[in-house]
Design a protein around this motif. Structure first.
Motif, short mmCIF file in Angstrom:
data_model
loop_
_atom_site.label_atom_id
_atom_site.label_comp_id
_atom_site.label_asym_id
_atom_site.label_seq_id
_atom_site.Cartn_x
_atom_site.Cartn_y
_atom_site.Cartn_z
N MET A 1 0.84 -1.17 0.00
CA MET A 1 0.00 0.00 0.00
C MET A 1 0.89 1.23 0.00
SD MET A 1 -2.80 1.32 2.74
CE MET A 1 -3.98 0.26 1.99
N TYR A 2 0.43 2.26 -0.68
CA TYR A 2 1.15 3.52 -0.74
C TYR A 2 0.36 4.58 -0.01
CZ TYR A 2 4.37 1.76 -4.24
OH TYR A 2 5.34 1.05 -4.89
N LEU A 3 1.07 5.43 0.71
CA LEU A 3 0.49 6.60 1.34
C LEU A 3 1.17 7.82 0.76
CD1 LEU A 3 0.38 5.54 5.11
CD2 LEU A 3 -1.52 5.64 3.52
N ASN A 4 0.39 8.78 0.31
CA ASN A 4 0.92 10.05 -0.19
C ASN A 4 0.50 11.14 0.80
OD1 ASN A 4 2.01 8.95 -2.52
ND2 ASN A 4 0.10 9.19 -3.64
N ALA A 5 1.49 11.77 1.40
CA ALA A 5 1.23 12.83 2.37
C ALA A 5 1.75 14.14 1.82
CB ALA A 5 1.89 12.51 3.70
N GLU A 6 1.00 15.21 2.04
CA GLU A 6 1.40 16.54 1.59
C GLU A 6 1.75 17.39 2.80
OE1 GLU A 6 -0.56 20.37 -0.64
OE2 GLU A 6 -1.43 18.39 -0.98
N GLU A 163 -4.45 7.40 0.61
CA GLU A 163 -4.06 6.00 0.47
C GLU A 163 -4.24 5.56 -0.97
OE1 GLU A 163 -5.97 3.29 3.09
OE2 GLU A 163 -5.45 4.42 4.87
N MET A 164 -3.26 4.78 -1.45
CA MET A 164 -3.34 4.22 -2.80
C MET A 164 -2.98 2.75 -2.73
SD MET A 164 -1.55 7.16 -5.07
CE MET A 164 -2.04 6.40 -6.58
N ALA A 165 -3.80 1.92 -3.35
CA ALA A 165 -3.51 0.49 -3.38
C ALA A 165 -2.48 0.22 -4.49
CB ALA A 165 -4.77 -0.31 -3.63
N GLU A 166 -1.71 -0.83 -4.31
CA GLU A 166 -0.73 -1.22 -5.32
C GLU A 166 -1.47 -1.86 -6.50
OE1 GLU A 166 2.88 -3.23 -4.11
OE2 GLU A 166 2.38 -2.76 -2.04
#
Length: 168
Positions: A1-6, A163-166
């Motif tokens: 799983m990917y997390l993108n934080a700003e 959150e972004m799924a692979e």
């Protein structure tokens, strides 16, 4: 799983990276993206580089292969040279030098592309585009740590966390 934080502040990013490392995530799982250079203290997001070792190995490989090829070629097809030696050290030395440098340059460029993540074309995760002066931190974490990492990112000062799924 990917997390993108700003984030809007580099100090908040540094705090988030330290907190994420404390729960067991490595710096290889984190990627910092920004439109402008981000100044972080030494040791926050450092990654070991093997570029110097690969450059030396590429130089050794290029020089060794070119010398071996020239030596084999000069002995495989012997020319009558009027009593002079079949192998020419001066001509072999020049070509060996050039291929040694070429091997080092090619190895350095490929290592730069690999360590910079530019050769990861099989990863189909879209790159976050941070607007304006913000800083994006992409985190690749296991699913069991995603909730805890999300909480740490928000507590460190993240403006938003996505959150972004692979994708496979």
């Amino acid at each position: 799983m990917y997390l993108n934080a700003e984030f809007t502040d580099s100090k908040a990013v540094a705090d988030a990276v330290r907190a994420l490392r404390a729960i067991g995530l490595s710096s290889d799982q984190m990627e910092l993206l920004s439109a402008k250079p981000v100044d972080l203290e030494p040791g926050v997001l450092d990654r070991p580089s093997r570029m110097s070792l690969v450059a030396v190995l590429g130089a050794l490989l290029g020089g060794s292969l070119s010398t071996a090829f020239m030596y084999y070629t000069q002995l495989d097809y012997p020319l009558v040279t009027g009593g002079m030696p079949l192998t020419s050290a001066w001509a072999t030395g020049v070509v060996t030098f050039e291929f040694t440098m070429a091997g080092a340059v090619v190895a350095t460029v490929l290592t730069f592309l690999w360590e910079g993540g530019l050769l990861y074309f099989w990863k189909r995760v879209p790159t976050p585009r941070p607007p304006g002066n913000s800083i994006a931190l992409r985190l690749h974490c296991p699913d069991d740590l995603a909730g805890r990492a999300d909480d740490l990112l928000r507590a460190s000062g993240a403006v938003s966390v996505e959150e972004m799924a692979e994708s496979s």
